[in-house]
Design an enzyme around this catalytic site. Structure first.
Site, short mmCIF file in Angstrom:
data_model
loop_
_atom_site.label_atom_id
_atom_site.label_comp_id
_atom_site.label_asym_id
_atom_site.label_seq_id
_atom_site.Cartn_x
_atom_site.Cartn_y
_atom_site.Cartn_z
N GLY A 194 43.68 38.94 54.70
CA GLY A 194 44.73 39.64 54.54
C GLY A 194 44.16 41.09 53.94
N ARG A 241 40.70 37.79 61.05
CA ARG A 241 40.33 36.33 60.70
C ARG A 241 39.58 35.63 61.72
NH1 ARG A 241 45.55 36.92 57.80
NH2 ARG A 241 45.31 36.15 55.68
N ASP A 279 40.32 34.39 48.57
CA ASP A 279 39.62 33.27 48.34
C ASP A 279 38.73 32.66 49.87
OD1 ASP A 279 41.81 32.15 49.42
OD2 ASP A 279 42.05 30.71 47.61
N THR A 327 42.98 41.19 47.46
CA THR A 327 44.37 40.64 47.73
C THR A 327 45.62 40.93 47.04
OG1 THR A 327 45.52 38.35 47.68
CG2 THR A 327 43.62 38.53 46.22
N ILE A 328 46.68 41.13 47.65
CA ILE A 328 47.75 41.58 46.74
C ILE A 328 48.40 40.27 45.96
CG2 ILE A 328 48.57 43.09 48.72
CD1 ILE A 328 51.01 41.37 49.48
N ASP A 329 47.93 39.21 46.43
CA ASP A 329 48.38 38.02 45.65
C ASP A 329 47.86 37.84 44.34
OD1 ASP A 329 49.66 37.51 48.17
OD2 ASP A 329 47.97 36.33 48.89
N ASP A 370 45.70 35.81 43.27
CA ASP A 370 45.66 34.34 43.21
C ASP A 370 44.20 33.78 42.91
OD1 ASP A 370 44.92 34.85 45.72
OD2 ASP A 370 46.19 33.36 46.62
N ARG A 428 51.65 34.07 48.47
CA ARG A 428 51.31 32.74 48.93
C ARG A 428 51.64 31.57 47.92
NH1 ARG A 428 45.56 32.89 51.68
NH2 ARG A 428 44.72 33.31 49.72
N ARG A 458 72.92 37.55 49.47
CA ARG A 458 72.35 38.24 50.72
C ARG A 458 70.80 37.83 50.32
NH1 ARG A 458 76.97 38.19 52.15
NH2 ARG A 458 78.15 39.68 53.04
N GLN A 479 54.90 45.02 51.88
CA GLN A 479 54.21 44.72 50.53
C GLN A 479 52.58 44.96 50.70
OE1 GLN A 479 56.12 41.17 48.12
NE2 GLN A 479 56.46 41.06 50.46
P1 ADP Z 1 41.92 35.57 52.52
O1 ADP Z 1 40.25 35.73 52.48
O2 ADP Z 1 42.75 36.46 52.41
O3 ADP Z 1 41.95 34.19 51.72
P2 ADP Z 1 41.69 33.55 54.90
O4 ADP Z 1 41.82 32.49 54.16
O5 ADP Z 1 42.45 33.82 56.19
O6 ADP Z 1 42.09 35.18 53.79
O7 ADP Z 1 39.93 33.91 55.00
C1 ADP Z 1 39.73 35.01 56.07
C2 ADP Z 1 38.37 34.67 56.69
O8 ADP Z 1 37.50 33.97 55.80
C3 ADP Z 1 38.75 33.24 57.79
O9 ADP Z 1 39.25 33.71 58.81
C4 ADP Z 1 37.08 33.02 58.10
O10 ADP Z 1 36.73 33.50 58.83
C5 ADP Z 1 36.64 33.08 56.44
N1 ADP Z 1 36.74 31.96 55.70
C6 ADP Z 1 37.99 31.28 55.27
N2 ADP Z 1 37.56 29.94 54.51
C7 ADP Z 1 36.21 29.89 55.05
C8 ADP Z 1 35.49 28.78 54.84
N3 ADP Z 1 35.88 27.68 54.01
N4 ADP Z 1 34.06 28.78 55.11
C9 ADP Z 1 33.71 29.85 55.91
N5 ADP Z 1 34.28 30.83 56.21
C10 ADP Z 1 35.85 31.02 55.61
#
Ligand code: ADP
Length: 334
Positions: A23, A84, A115, A138-140, A142, A184, A258, A266
């Site tokens: 994200g 992604r 993460d 990340t905006i979260d 977390d 999240r 509402r 956001q």
């Molecule tokens: P964020 O980084 O915001 O947490 P995602 O969880 O969708 O978002 O992860 C973003 C991208 O990172 C995924 O589409 C994938 O390419 C890669 N990714 C996520 N988890 C793994 C993992 N366990 N192993 C390898 N690549 C990963």
């Protein structure tokens, strides 16, 4: 300004790559700028990879220099775009990614993301020993190992500005609003928004909320003449839009709130000065951290100081909701 470590460089790099993944969050751009400008100051060439891991596999590369990142500080989103890439979960795909990085003479990879994105970087290091550094984008907010993340402050600010407007109409019509914010499965964004917006209540995944109890409290406050209108901030809790279900349950109990789901609003917008400062600091520190010979770590902030945390811990440990935040919210309800 954050407290910075004393760096001692023990290694050098000729070419590194950076990507943004998962994200998007406001502040990724000033982080990119800081990474490029700092690397350039040490004579390191920077390759910007467009569209995260998907772009890496498609070799969507651009050489970045001081000029290409000028004017980025105030822009939301990410200049490098984000994506992604499900196939990155497969070892064979990561092998292909490593082969591409090697072919281009890229000696280290810096990943800005949540993460999931940092998990991908960690796996690349584990499998191929290519130096990797993560930045929390990340905006979260977390992510374990950092008190703050790039984009969190902007998202809080955006949500508060939205709620200020909703509060005007809530007051005018003697109404309650459930305002759903992102985050999240982590409730900190909702808590910060609730405190800053002066909300009546907050519903977060870390604490069980009883809808009957909430409805009774609203009725009681109305009876006492202290709350004919107001805002209840609801954390999305991994189920975007679930505040509609909550409002339905409240309606069955005689309330008529509402709903406003703030949603992707956001994620966008100009990064706040706070997020720009954080992004600039972490981007700068990421290059120093690489030159110190550290790898497989995330650069974040802990108690006002820049910190590094092993990516293994970042992706396996869960960040708890600070107790004092809920205490503050509870005491402000009286
Ligand atoms: P964020 O980084 O915001 O947490 P995602 O969880 O969708 O978002 O992860 C973003 C991208 O990172 C995924 O589409 C994938 O390419 C890669 N990714 C996520 N988890 C793994 C993992 N366990 N192993 C390898 N690549 C990963």
């Amino acid at each position: 300004m954050y407290q910075l470590p004393q760096y001692s460089h023990i290694t050098s790099f000729s070419k590194v790559a950076i990507l943004t993944s998962g994200g998007d969050s406001p502040g990724m751009n000033p982080a990119i700028r800081a990474l490029v400008r700092t690397a350039t100051s040490f004579g390191i060439e920077v390759i910007g990879i467009h569209r995260g891991y998907a772009g890496l596999l498609n070799e969507e590369f651009e050489t970045l220099n001081s000029k290409s990142v000028s004017g980025l500080c105030h822009r939301g989103g990410t200049y490098l775009k984000s994506a992604r890439c499900l196939e990155f979960h497969e070892a064979a795909t990561r092998q292909r990614a490593f082969d591409i990085l090697s072919k281009h003479g890229i000696e280290a990879l810096i990943v800005i993301g949540g993460d999931g994105s940092l998990s991908g970087a960690h796996e690349l290091y584990q499998e191929f020993s290519i130096p990797v550094i993560g930045l929390p984008g990340t905006i979260d907010n977390d992510i374990y190992g950092t008190d703050d993340s790039i984009g969190f402050d902007t998202a809080v600010t955006t949500a508060v500005e939205g709620i200020d407007k909703i509060s005007d109409t809530a007051y005018s019509h003697d109404r309650h609003f459930l305002v759903e914010v992102m985050g999240r499965n982590y409730g900190l964004l909702a808590c910060h928004v609730a405190i800053a917006a002066g909300a009546e209540m907050v519903i977060v995944p870390e604490h069980q909320s009883d809808i009957t109890d909430i409805s009774q409290q609203l009725a009681q406050r109305r009876k006492e003449g202290i709350g004919s209108s107001g805002i209840i901030v609801v954390a999305e809790a991994g189920k975007s839009g679930w505040s509609n279900q909550l409002s339905e349950e409240m309606r069955q109990l005689g309330e008529d709130p509402r709903v406003c789901v703030l949603g992707h609003l956001q994620r966008g917008g100009k990064p706040t000065a706070h997020d720009r400062l954080l992004a600039a600091t972490l981007g700068n520190c990421a290059i120093h951290t690489l030159l110190e010979g550290k790898t497989d770590v995330m650069v974040g902030v802990t108690k006002g100081a820049v910190s590094t945390t092993p990516l293994e811990a970042v992706i396996t440990q869960k960040k708890g909701l600070p107790v004092e935040v809920m205490d503050l919210i509870n005491e402000l309800q009286h």
